[in-house]
Design an enzyme around this catalytic site. Structure first.
Site, short mmCIF file in Angstrom:
data_model
loop_
_atom_site.label_atom_id
_atom_site.label_comp_id
_atom_site.label_asym_id
_atom_site.label_seq_id
_atom_site.Cartn_x
_atom_site.Cartn_y
_atom_site.Cartn_z
N ALA A 11 0.79 -1.33 0.06
CA ALA A 11 -0.02 -0.07 -0.06
C ALA A 11 0.85 1.13 0.17
CB ALA A 11 -0.85 0.13 1.09
N GLY A 34 -0.51 -5.78 0.03
CA GLY A 34 -1.64 -5.74 -0.98
C GLY A 34 -1.34 -6.37 -2.48
N GLU A 50 -1.86 -9.63 -2.15
CA GLU A 50 -3.24 -9.97 -2.33
C GLU A 50 -3.88 -10.09 -3.71
OE1 GLU A 50 -5.43 -8.70 2.08
OE2 GLU A 50 -4.06 -7.23 0.75
N GLU A 67 1.69 -6.80 7.07
CA GLU A 67 1.26 -5.73 7.70
C GLU A 67 0.82 -5.60 9.12
OE1 GLU A 67 -1.11 -6.67 3.48
OE2 GLU A 67 0.18 -7.87 5.11
#
Length: 695
Positions: free
Chosen positions: A66, A105, A108, A128
């Site tokens: 992110a 992310g 992901e 994270e």
């Protein structure tokens, strides 16, 4: 056909969609990247002539995670879960071609594809929890479906990163290839639809999995994010995918706005902001480094360079010292091998690239030589003079001093423009912080080179002005002094340490003193005795322990007795504390944890404000980085300056006034701190500026 947006590019090659994320420098998932990627995926979904899609990142990263800078801003659509869902729902097969970083992310997104192809040295993981949050776009549910719940719980809870090769072995990656984009274009021809969200997820051995979960939660008990993430992985084995993903998203949103997550984001960005404005320096010119002094610090510095792939020559005074240095170096390397941080093969390569010698001529090929001898000005000057007699004119020279005046040492170098302080912290191959301290004549090019070299070591460089103690030791000295006042007034060492460790410090101050050696601070106090303000309160307890030969862990006894398995106050320390209190007529009083922590934080923030006013530190955030990276300040609290803003500067000033009274009335509330408290401005409002080299 081409469709181009600012950060995501769609190329249609025959019946294949190639999607390129191109947002320098690391393809972070900013609002713009999410928006553009979602638009491209919607375009692909609306076509009926495509057979498969390949997603990859431009330049050196797939997606590094992110955009941390945006996490404190109002959320903008589309969210990452919306992007991931759009990818997951595509009717055609999808492949992720992974190079470089595929984190958070980014992973992901990759796991929302039907297959993953990576280079062997790619880095994949969900880190994270280091930011006080959990994955928020299905990471805790897709990862266990690919690698199994046990491995997923360990990876996410411990923020463990895998190489591409490790990811392939664990089931996260389907194929390794040095050119993953080209490989994906071939691999996709025979690929069918294989949504990870549709895969079953079961713990292969429920008892073993339960033991793993219990052990991980015990290890990470201080991290709400880690324990929450582990629980979410457990849910993947019991709860339907969509329900578990909804739980994950709710946990992410709650944690994102927590005080801990905000502090961790601040610390993350502060570390990356050190050395702002410095130009890049060409590391290709640094192939070999010299270290003069093969003691604990010198061998640690040599090992730090060895771990970074730089050949190193260590100079010692005689054969016996060389043998001791070789043993010390090998022992520290063996510890890293035992912990799994270095492979046996790599350790042999490092040993082979490290020379220990008495021959100063061996320094001739070195582009940098670091002096790491005993902390004495005369000894260091002699070593520096020896270095410059044996190196080329363009080689850099550094000193590893903790306190000494760089200008006073620079005279021994001959060409002081190439001379700089590199203050490593012990153990040097482990600790992340390096204070970079220019002398008055140090050139900007030398400073930029020092910054680049420290980054090459995977460490955090912080620029400091040339004042006694620099940034960290200056603050730590004030902290030590005021903790000793609390000690003499009634709070025993284990009481003080316990309060600060409960707050989040890795170790309390007295445990730290024992670890570093009481004799080091004792030598500094003796050196400064002649200039000490006679009005200042002086606590003699540590001096008396040193006079008795109790230097801490190295002698088996200091503030604590280390003869057993548990930390306990030494009998001699307890007796000396009682004697000194009696001699001064001090009536012991109790202190709460809150009082101890408030005193410690106010003293640190006050000294930090003084350093800013004097130009020793460039910014508030640099001070916080120093205290987190070098002195065990809890990262989840953001650092002493960040914590002071959260506490309120008026309260910090009040506490500092009480601290001054406890210290005999000597000292002052830093004028800058008082000014900000009066105007209501936070420390964070202060701009970054270049540190002063003046003494």
């Amino acid at each position: 056909m081409d469709e181009t947006s600012r950060s995501v590019h769609l190329e249609i090659r025959g019946t294949v969609a190639i999607v390129t994320i191109d947002s320098p420098p690391v393809n972070a998932l900013s609002n713009a990247v999410r928006r553009d990627l979602k638009a491209v995926l919607d375009t692909v979904a609306g076509r009926g002539d495509l057979t498969f899609l390949v997603l990859h990142g431009a330049r050196t990263s797939f997606v590094a995670g992110a955009d941390i800078r945006e996490m404190d801003l109002p959320a903008e659509a589309p969210s990452l879960p919306e992007v991931v869902q759009a990818l997951d729902r595509l009717a055609i097969p999808t492949l992720a071609a992974i190079t470089g970083a595929c984190l958070g992310g980014g992973l992901e997104i990759a796991m929302a594809c039907d297959a993953r192809i990576a280079t062997a040295d790619a880095r994949l993981g969900l880190p994270e929890t280091t930011l006080g949050i959990v994955p928020g776009a299905g990471g805790t549910q897709r990862l266990p479906r690919l690698v199994g719940p046990r491995m997923a719980a360990e990876m996410i809870g411990s923020a463990r990163l895998l190489t591409g090769a490790e990811a392939r072995d664990g089931g996260l990656v389907d194929l390794l290839d040095p050119s993953p984009l080209a490989a994906a274009l071939t691999y996709g021809l025979g690929l069918g639809k294989r949504r990870v969200s549709d895969l079953p997820c079961m713990a292969d051995d429920s008892e073993a999995f339960a033991e793993t979960v219990a052990a991980l939660k015990a290890r990470h008990r201080r991290s709400v994010a880690a324990t929450t993430a582990i629980d979410l992985v457990v849910a993947s084995t019991k709860v339907p995918f969509e329900e578990a993903v909804a739980r994950e998203r709710a946990a992410f949103l709650t944690l994102k706005d927590s005080d801990t997550a905000r502090a961790l984001r601040y610390a993350f960005l502060a570390e990356r902001g050190t050395g702002a404005g410095m130009a890049k320096w060409d590391m290709a010119s640094l192939r070999q480094v010299g270290v003069v002094g093969g003691g604990t610090m010198g061998t640690g510095i040599a090992l730090a360079f060895g771990l970074a792939g730089v050949s190193t020559t260590v100079i010692e005074r005689d054969d016996a010292s060389c043998a001791a240095a070789r043993t010390r170096f090998a022992d520290q390397l063996a510890i890293l091998v035992g912990k799994g941080r270095v492979t046996q093969v790599r350790s042999l390569e490092i040993l082979g690239a490290t020379e220990v010698s008495t021959d100063w001529q061996a320094l001739r090929p070195c582009g940098l030589v670091v002096e790491a001898v005993y902390e004495d000005a005369a000894v260091k000057k002699e070593a520096l003079a020896g270095i410059v007699r044996h190196i080329t004119d363009d080689a850099l020279v550094a000193t590893n001093t903790s306190y000494l005046d760089l200008d006073a040492l620079a005279g021994a170098v001959g060409t002081p423009s190439r001379f700089v302080g590199l203050h490593f912290f012990a153990p040097a191959h482990v600790m992340k912080l390096v204070e970079i301290v220019p002398a008055a004549a140090t050139s900007r090019g030398t400073i930029e080179a020092a910054m680049a070299i420290v980054r090459r070591l995977s460490k955090t460089p912080v620029l400091s002005g040339n004042r006694e103690g620099f940034i960290g030791n200056r603050i730590f000295d004030a902290y030590r002094r005021h903790m000793e006042y609390l000690l003499e007034d009634g709070a025993d060492p284990d009481r003080i340490d316990g309060a600060l460790e409960a707050y989040g410090f890795a170790m309390g101050p007295f445990a730290v003193f024992d670890l570093s050696g009481l004799d080091i601070a004792w030598a500094m106090r003796k050196r400064k005795a002649a200039t000490r303000d006679p009005r200042e309160r002086y606590v003699r307890i540590a001096d008396r322990l040193c006079e008795a030969g109790d230097f801490g862990r190295k002698t088996g006894q200091g503030w604590y007795d280390y003869s057993g398995t548990e930390r306990r106050l030494s009998a001699r320390a307890a007796a000396v504390i009682d004697e000194e209190r009696a001699a001064r007529g001090i009536e012991r009083r109790p202190f709460t944890d809150e009082e101890i922590v408030a005193r410690a934080l106010s003293v640190m923030a006050n000294e930090g404000a003084a350093l800013l006013a004097e130009g020793v530190a460039a910014s508030v955030s640099d001070i916080d980085v120093v205290m987190i990276s070098g002195y065990g300040f809890p990262r989840a609290k953001g650092g002493p300056m960040y914590a002071a803003d959260r506490t309120g500067l008026s309260r910090v000033v009040d506490e500092m006034e009480a601290a001054i009274r406890a210290g005999g009335g000597v000292g002052e509330v830093a004028p800058l701190l008082r000014k900000l408290a009066d105007t209501g401005e936070p420390l964070a409002s202060l701009p970054r500026r270049a540190p002063s080299a003046d003494r």
